[in-house]
Design a protein around this motif. Structure first.
Motif, PDB file in Angstrom:
ATOM      1  N   SER A   1     -28.415 -23.586  23.661  1.00 29.49           N
ATOM      2  CA  SER A   1     -26.975 -23.776  23.747  1.00 29.49           C
ATOM      3  C   SER A   1     -26.868 -25.185  24.314  1.00 29.49           C
ATOM      4  CB  SER A   1     -26.423 -22.960  24.914  1.00 29.49           C
ATOM      5  OG  SER A   1     -26.332 -21.318  24.320  1.00 29.49           O
TER       6      SER A   1
ATOM      7  N   SER B   1     -21.749 -12.911  23.776  1.00 33.31           N
ATOM      8  CA  SER B   1     -22.081 -13.488  25.006  1.00 33.31           C
ATOM      9  C   SER B   1     -21.369 -13.227  26.064  1.00 33.31           C
ATOM     10  CB  SER B   1     -21.818 -15.355  24.941  1.00 33.31           C
ATOM     11  OG  SER B   1     -22.604 -15.639  23.810  1.00 33.31           O
TER      12      SER B   1
ATOM     13  N   GLY C   1     -23.738 -17.435  22.093  1.00 36.69           N
ATOM     14  CA  GLY C   1     -23.063 -18.463  22.591  1.00 36.69           C
ATOM     15  C   GLY C   1     -21.618 -18.420  22.041  1.00 36.69           C
TER      16      GLY C   1
ATOM     17  N   GLY D   1     -21.006 -20.254  18.641  1.00 30.79           N
ATOM     18  CA  GLY D   1     -21.766 -20.971  19.606  1.00 30.79           C
ATOM     19  C   GLY D   1     -23.062 -21.759  18.906  1.00 30.79           C
TER      20      GLY D   1
END
Length: 633
Positions: A46, A447, A476, A493
């Protein structure tokens, strides 16, 4: 007194965080033992959005544990400090623009009261707290401080000037707790410096000649640039040294649209941002801002601006007014425009083309740049009304208007900010997985977690990566707009490998497919709602020995997949086949950047404090009729 008022307002808003336990609401995730992981350093899959915040929290947690102090109040105390800083900076801002009226005894306190209260009790601060963005308040407080410290040529001269520049550097370094706070502080500092050097009146006075002013501003600018570079190093280095593909979402445009400022009932997007509201997540909004009351609050605020207009116009040449009011107007226009079709298209192009421009997706956070002007409007309006009624009446009336913007703020924060105590299941799982090779995948997919055990079932960021000292694969992905319904938008993400592993698990693929992606553990957070697909088929194992249930509790179930074939024990085989962690050299460079940031913050605070003490001592000596020592004389 401004600090005392700020402390009272902060206590009303953050009373819920004072309850024992760790704050856990949406993006606000506090845990008892956060690991110094690659993800905390910004070197995971991330993007480095919470750098250097996460490492700072890890270090602070270990320091508290070393001296035997409780850890759970940590982030709550820091948030309270930021709120009180915001209140004190607002009071100082008003004293700079209204030095005679706002600094004179009790009447001055009454005139400052609406500004001090309104700096903390407003839609922007409340909504960001409900979203869990507690550390962004450091950047907001820095935005409030910069005009006070930098928007005056005279204020940068001599020892007081050095103190102000050092304080501005300290504010910038503190704001750098997150990349967002860094951007806010840099913009505010740049505008304040330019406004102070553009000529016109100077409410602070200036004893130096015009030729000296540019030199002062250049020196201040160089100090601030150096601080900004050092403060940005943790996330800049993390982004540069992270594995390829980190920080790149599959579809940046989707994120831009989902994170655009949101129109509140009856006032549109522009009215929402003028009122300091409009956060993208409708779930992080107090109930009063989701009804017709938002329109009433906006009308009251516009009346405040109308009453303050004459005072603002008369002070238009004041560097502080130049540094705040035009910036607020520009912010309102740009944030509202960014939510239109052309604005979204332009921002999508920028985010897709410029590395790191994802910071601009959440445009509503830049409404923080308009907060100082709103605070000044409250103060100017109070001074205008004080000519017709008593200062106490004017101050209380305008304070009521400020509070009316979010009348249910304490209740909303109390109900949603419910600290939690993590169950024993987490300790049991940590004993099994901490420090061992192989990655961990979580169920349900996603997430965020929604469980009756935490925050009354509200969405919270999965605390597993901050509770377990192993690599937790998190894609994410974020659902914006409430629960995953028809009006919700999914923002992908950056975790590509986590996304592929999660998809394989939900399809019910053979355990060897997950093992081939480096997944050793699957943690089922069984009380959380969310998609599980055909994961049960994978975890049943074919043959059965391909998976093992290592722990079963009321909250968690931990499964271990069979290690790939090879020599040695299970740990050795996972060590040989798992995805490599961040190189030691990358971790070393990023940790050094964090240490340099923290040292810069401490040094700037020390210089500002010493300069303040020296100036105070000289002033006291002068008032007492004693000698005043001056260097070189």
């Amino acid at each position: 007194m401004d600090a005392a008022v700020g402390a009272v307002v902060t206590a009303l808003l953050l009373a819920g965080v004072a309850r024992p336990g760790f704050p856990l609401l949406r993006d606000w995730v506090a845990t008892p033992t956060p690991p110094l992981s690659d993800a905390a350093l910004g070197l995971g899959e991330s993007a480095a959005r919470a750098v250097p915040q996460d490492v700072a929290v890890v270090w602070a947690t270990r320091a508290l544990q070393a001296v035997g102090l409780p850890v759970w109040p940590l982030t709550g105390v820091l948030t309270a400090v930021f709120c009180i800083w915001l209140a004190v900076a607002a009071g100082a801002l008003v004293r700079r623009v209204l030095p005679g009226d706002a600094a004179a005894g009790l009447s001055g306190l009454w005139l400052r009261l609406p500004a001090v209260v309104g700096a903390v009790w407003n839609p922007f601060v409340v909504e960001r707290l409900l979203q869990g963005h507690w550390s962004v308040l450091a950047g907001t407080a820095a935005v409030m401080s910069m005009p006070v410290l930098l928007a005056s040529s005279g204020a940068l001269g001599g020892a007081p000037g050095r103190r102000r520049v050092a304080a501005a550097c300290a504010a910038l370094a503190a704001a750098g707790l997150t990349p967002t706070g860094w951007v806010l502080a840099v913009v505010a500092a740049a505008v304040s410096l330019v406004s102070g050097g553009a000529g016109g009146g100077d409410s602070a006075g200036d004893s130096a000649g015009p030729a000296a002013r540019p030199g002062r501003r250049v020196c201040a600018a160089l100090a601030l640039v150096a601080t900004a570079v050092v403060t940005a190093l943790p996330w800049l280095l993390a982004t540069a040294l992270a594995p390829a593909g980190t920080g790149t979402a599959p579809t940046a445009g989707t994120g831009v649209s989902a994170f655009a400022a949101r129109a509140e009932p009856g006032i549109g997007t522009f009215g929402s941002v003028v009122a300091l509201g409009g956060i993208w997540n409708s779930e992080a909004v107090p109930p009063s801002r989701s009804t017709w009351w938002a329109a009433v609050a906006l009308v009251l605020l516009l009346v405040v601006w109308a009453v303050a207009a004459r005072g603002v116009w008369r002070a238009r040449r004041d560097p502080v007014v130049r540094a705040t009011v035009p910036l607020a107007v520009g912010t309102w226009l740009l944030v509202a425009a960014a939510a239109t079709g052309p604005g979204l298209a332009a921002l999508e192009t920028v985010v897709a083309a410029v590395p790191g421009a994802g910071l601009l997706r959440d445009t509503q956070k830049f409404v923080a740049l308009a907060l100082p002007a709103t605070v000044l409007a409250l103060a100017f309006a109070a001074r205008e009304l004080a000519g017709r009624i008593r200062p106490a009446g004017a101050g209380l009336l305008l304070t009521a208007v400020a509070v009316a913007a979010v009348p249910d703020a304490p209740r909303a924060l109390w109900d949603q900010l419910r600290p939690v105590t993590y169950g024993q299941d987490w300790e049991q799982v940590a004993r099994i997985v901490d420090g061992r090779p192989g990655d961990l995948l979580v169920l349900p997919a996603g997430s965020f977690r929604s469980t009756p055990l935490w925050a009354g079932g509200a969405a919270v960021l999965d605390p597993a990566p901050r509770l377990l000292d192993t690599r937790v694969l998190v894609p994410g992905d974020l659902v914006v707009g409430g629960a995953a319904g028809d009006d919700a938008a999914a923002v992908p993400g950056e975790g590509d490998r986590a996304r592929r592993a999660t998809a394989a698990l939900l399809r019910g693929d053979d355990p060897s497919v997950l093992a081939g992606l480096g997944v050793r553990w699957v943690l089922d957070e069984r009380t959380s709602a969310g998609p599980r697909g055909r994961a049960a088929r994978t975890l049943a194992g074919t043959p059965p020995e391909s998976t093992t249930t290592r722990f079963t509790g009321s909250e968690l179930v931990l499964h271990e997949l069979a290690a790939p074939n090879g020599p040695g024990g299970a740990d050795a085989r996972w060590e040989a086949t798992a995805e490599p962690a961040a190189p030691a050299s990358a971790r070393g460079w990023v940790l050094a950047a964090h240490a340099l940031w923290l040292l810069t913050l401490a040094l700037a605070v020390a210089v500002a404090s010493v300069s303040t003490a020296t100036t105070t001592a000289r002033r006291d000596a002068y008032a007492a009729g004693g000698p005043v020592s001056r260097p070189g004389r």
